[in-house]
Design a protein around this motif. Structure first.
Motif, PDB file in Angstrom:
ATOM      1  N   CYS A  11      34.821  38.464  29.401  1.00  0.00           N
ATOM      2  CA  CYS A  11      36.082  38.744  28.752  1.00  0.00           C
ATOM      3  C   CYS A  11      36.844  40.027  29.219  1.00  0.00           C
ATOM      4  CB  CYS A  11      36.324  38.216  27.320  1.00  0.00           C
ATOM      5  SG  CYS A  11      35.966  36.483  26.982  1.00  0.00           S
ATOM      6  N   GLU A  12      35.970  41.047  29.018  1.00  0.00           N
ATOM      7  CA  GLU A  12      36.428  42.477  29.439  1.00  0.00           C
ATOM      8  C   GLU A  12      36.665  42.453  30.837  1.00  0.00           C
ATOM      9  OE1 GLU A  12      36.854  45.202  27.641  1.00  0.00           O
ATOM     10  OE2 GLU A  12      36.398  44.299  25.789  1.00  0.00           O
ATOM     11  N   ILE A  13      35.788  41.888  31.727  1.00  0.00           N
ATOM     12  CA  ILE A  13      36.213  42.075  33.105  1.00  0.00           C
ATOM     13  C   ILE A  13      37.513  41.307  33.275  1.00  0.00           C
ATOM     14  CG2 ILE A  13      35.487  41.342  35.412  1.00  0.00           C
ATOM     15  CD1 ILE A  13      32.575  42.066  34.541  1.00  0.00           C
ATOM     16  N   LEU A  14      37.665  40.110  33.079  1.00  0.00           N
ATOM     17  CA  LEU A  14      38.835  39.297  32.811  1.00  0.00           C
ATOM     18  C   LEU A  14      40.003  40.137  32.625  1.00  0.00           C
ATOM     19  CD1 LEU A  14      38.003  35.739  32.246  1.00  0.00           C
ATOM     20  CD2 LEU A  14      38.593  36.493  34.317  1.00  0.00           C
ATOM     21  N   ASN A  15      40.092  40.745  31.548  1.00  0.00           N
ATOM     22  CA  ASN A  15      41.102  41.628  31.007  1.00  0.00           C
ATOM     23  C   ASN A  15      41.510  42.534  31.858  1.00  0.00           C
ATOM     24  OD1 ASN A  15      41.540  39.897  28.562  1.00  0.00           O
ATOM     25  ND2 ASN A  15      39.851  40.890  27.342  1.00  0.00           N
ATOM     26  N   LEU A  16      40.432  43.313  32.194  1.00  0.00           N
ATOM     27  CA  LEU A  16      40.913  44.433  33.048  1.00  0.00           C
ATOM     28  C   LEU A  16      41.405  44.091  34.412  1.00  0.00           C
ATOM     29  CD1 LEU A  16      40.388  47.507  33.945  1.00  0.00           C
ATOM     30  CD2 LEU A  16      38.273  46.686  35.056  1.00  0.00           C
ATOM     31  N   ALA A  53      37.208  52.225  37.170  1.00  0.00           N
ATOM     32  CA  ALA A  53      36.796  51.771  35.616  1.00  0.00           C
ATOM     33  C   ALA A  53      35.892  50.638  35.688  1.00  0.00           C
ATOM     34  CB  ALA A  53      38.243  51.329  34.991  1.00  0.00           C
ATOM     35  N   LYS A  54      35.976  49.858  36.693  1.00  0.00           N
ATOM     36  CA  LYS A  54      35.224  48.530  36.864  1.00  0.00           C
ATOM     37  C   LYS A  54      33.802  49.009  37.060  1.00  0.00           C
ATOM     38  CE  LYS A  54      34.718  43.921  38.647  1.00  0.00           C
ATOM     39  NZ  LYS A  54      35.469  42.950  39.509  1.00  0.00           N
ATOM     40  N   ALA A  55      33.537  50.017  38.077  1.00  0.00           N
ATOM     41  CA  ALA A  55      32.367  50.401  38.427  1.00  0.00           C
ATOM     42  C   ALA A  55      31.638  51.051  37.195  1.00  0.00           C
ATOM     43  CB  ALA A  55      32.377  51.635  39.598  1.00  0.00           C
ATOM     44  N   ILE A  56      32.224  52.151  36.361  1.00  0.00           N
ATOM     45  CA  ILE A  56      31.690  52.608  35.656  1.00  0.00           C
ATOM     46  C   ILE A  56      31.245  51.651  34.385  1.00  0.00           C
ATOM     47  CG2 ILE A  56      32.205  53.975  33.421  1.00  0.00           C
ATOM     48  CD1 ILE A  56      34.157  55.830  35.380  1.00  0.00           C
ATOM     49  N   ALA A  57      32.057  50.609  34.021  1.00  0.00           N
ATOM     50  CA  ALA A  57      31.808  49.546  32.782  1.00  0.00           C
ATOM     51  C   ALA A  57      30.611  48.912  33.457  1.00  0.00           C
ATOM     52  CB  ALA A  57      32.750  48.839  32.884  1.00  0.00           C
ATOM     53  N   THR A  58      30.378  48.483  34.893  1.00  0.00           N
ATOM     54  CA  THR A  58      29.458  47.703  35.300  1.00  0.00           C
ATOM     55  C   THR A  58      27.882  48.631  35.209  1.00  0.00           C
ATOM     56  OG1 THR A  58      30.658  46.694  37.018  1.00  0.00           O
ATOM     57  CG2 THR A  58      28.302  46.718  37.414  1.00  0.00           C
ATOM     58  N   PHE A 100      37.063  48.402  27.672  1.00  0.00           N
ATOM     59  CA  PHE A 100      38.169  49.300  28.111  1.00  0.00           C
ATOM     60  C   PHE A 100      39.209  49.411  27.188  1.00  0.00           C
ATOM     61  CE2 PHE A 100      36.303  46.648  31.507  1.00  0.00           C
ATOM     62  CZ  PHE A 100      36.038  47.633  32.467  1.00  0.00           C
ATOM     63  N   LYS A 101      39.904  50.773  27.069  1.00  0.00           N
ATOM     64  CA  LYS A 101      40.894  50.977  26.077  1.00  0.00           C
ATOM     65  C   LYS A 101      42.178  50.780  26.187  1.00  0.00           C
ATOM     66  CE  LYS A 101      37.455  53.747  24.035  1.00  0.00           C
ATOM     67  NZ  LYS A 101      36.261  52.845  24.013  1.00  0.00           N
ATOM     68  N   LEU A 139      29.520  38.131  40.263  1.00  0.00           N
ATOM     69  CA  LEU A 139      30.636  37.204  40.421  1.00  0.00           C
ATOM     70  C   LEU A 139      31.829  38.097  40.164  1.00  0.00           C
ATOM     71  CD1 LEU A 139      29.744  34.009  38.540  1.00  0.00           C
ATOM     72  CD2 LEU A 139      30.213  34.155  41.016  1.00  0.00           C
ATOM     73  N   GLY A 140      31.774  39.019  39.290  1.00  0.00           N
ATOM     74  CA  GLY A 140      32.955  39.832  39.147  1.00  0.00           C
ATOM     75  C   GLY A 140      33.246  40.740  40.317  1.00  0.00           C
ATOM     76  N   TRP A 141      32.322  41.096  40.875  1.00  0.00           N
ATOM     77  CA  TRP A 141      32.668  41.949  42.281  1.00  0.00           C
ATOM     78  C   TRP A 141      32.759  41.141  43.573  1.00  0.00           C
ATOM     79  CZ3 TRP A 141      33.913  46.976  42.200  1.00  0.00           C
ATOM     80  CH2 TRP A 141      33.629  47.605  41.249  1.00  0.00           C
TER      81      TRP A 141
END
Length: 144
Positions: A66-71, A118-123, A134-135, A38-40
């Motif tokens: 929440c991490e994806i929403l914050n990014l 950054a999103k791809a690495i986290a995924t 994410f920092k 869904l995030g992608w």
């Protein structure tokens, strides 16, 4: 005629179930994959609706959500501020073919690439089952 006092006394309260549901590793992986997909596909709005709906999910999935929403919130805010500053700058510049404009456009594209990377690495880390956060993002959304 029934008075309001009698109606209030007839309200039946339903007991809440405070027992937390335990999830198997396969269930957690399934929830994580759905949230990541869904995030992608629909980057901010789908996850925002899931977050607002407070659907029962495993804690790890809530954290990922929440991490994806914050990014994505941080990316939207940074890019909006950059574009609004760029519009102000364009009003001041007379020469539209200035090399400075190409540098500014390159920085804009680099910012987009940075957020997507950054999103791809986290995924990939989340799909492997690793914990990742994410920092440098604005912590606007918190797990419920």
């Amino acid at each position: 005629m029934i008075s309001l006092r009698k109606l209030k006394s007839k309200v039946i309260s339903t007991p809440t179930n405070d027992v937390s549901r335990s999830y198997t590793k396969e269930d957690v992986t399934k929830y994580n994959k759905r949230i990541l997909l869904l995030g992608w596909l629909i980057p901010f709005f789908a996850l925002f609706l899931v977050h607002i709906g407070r659907k029962k999910m495993p804690e790890q999935t809530k954290k990922i959500l929440c991490e994806i929403l914050n990014l994505e919130f941080t990316a939207s805010l940074v890019l909006t501020l950059y574009v609004s500053g760029l519009n102000t700058f364009l009003l001041l510049v007379k020469n539209r073919n200035s090399p400075l404009l190409f540098i500014i456009l390159f920085i804009f594209i680099a910012l987009i690439a940075l957020f997507v990377t950054a999103k791809a690495i986290a995924t990939t880390k989340w799909l492997k089952g690793e914990d990742y956060s994410f920092k440098k993002v604005i912590r606007f959304f918190r797990p419920y």
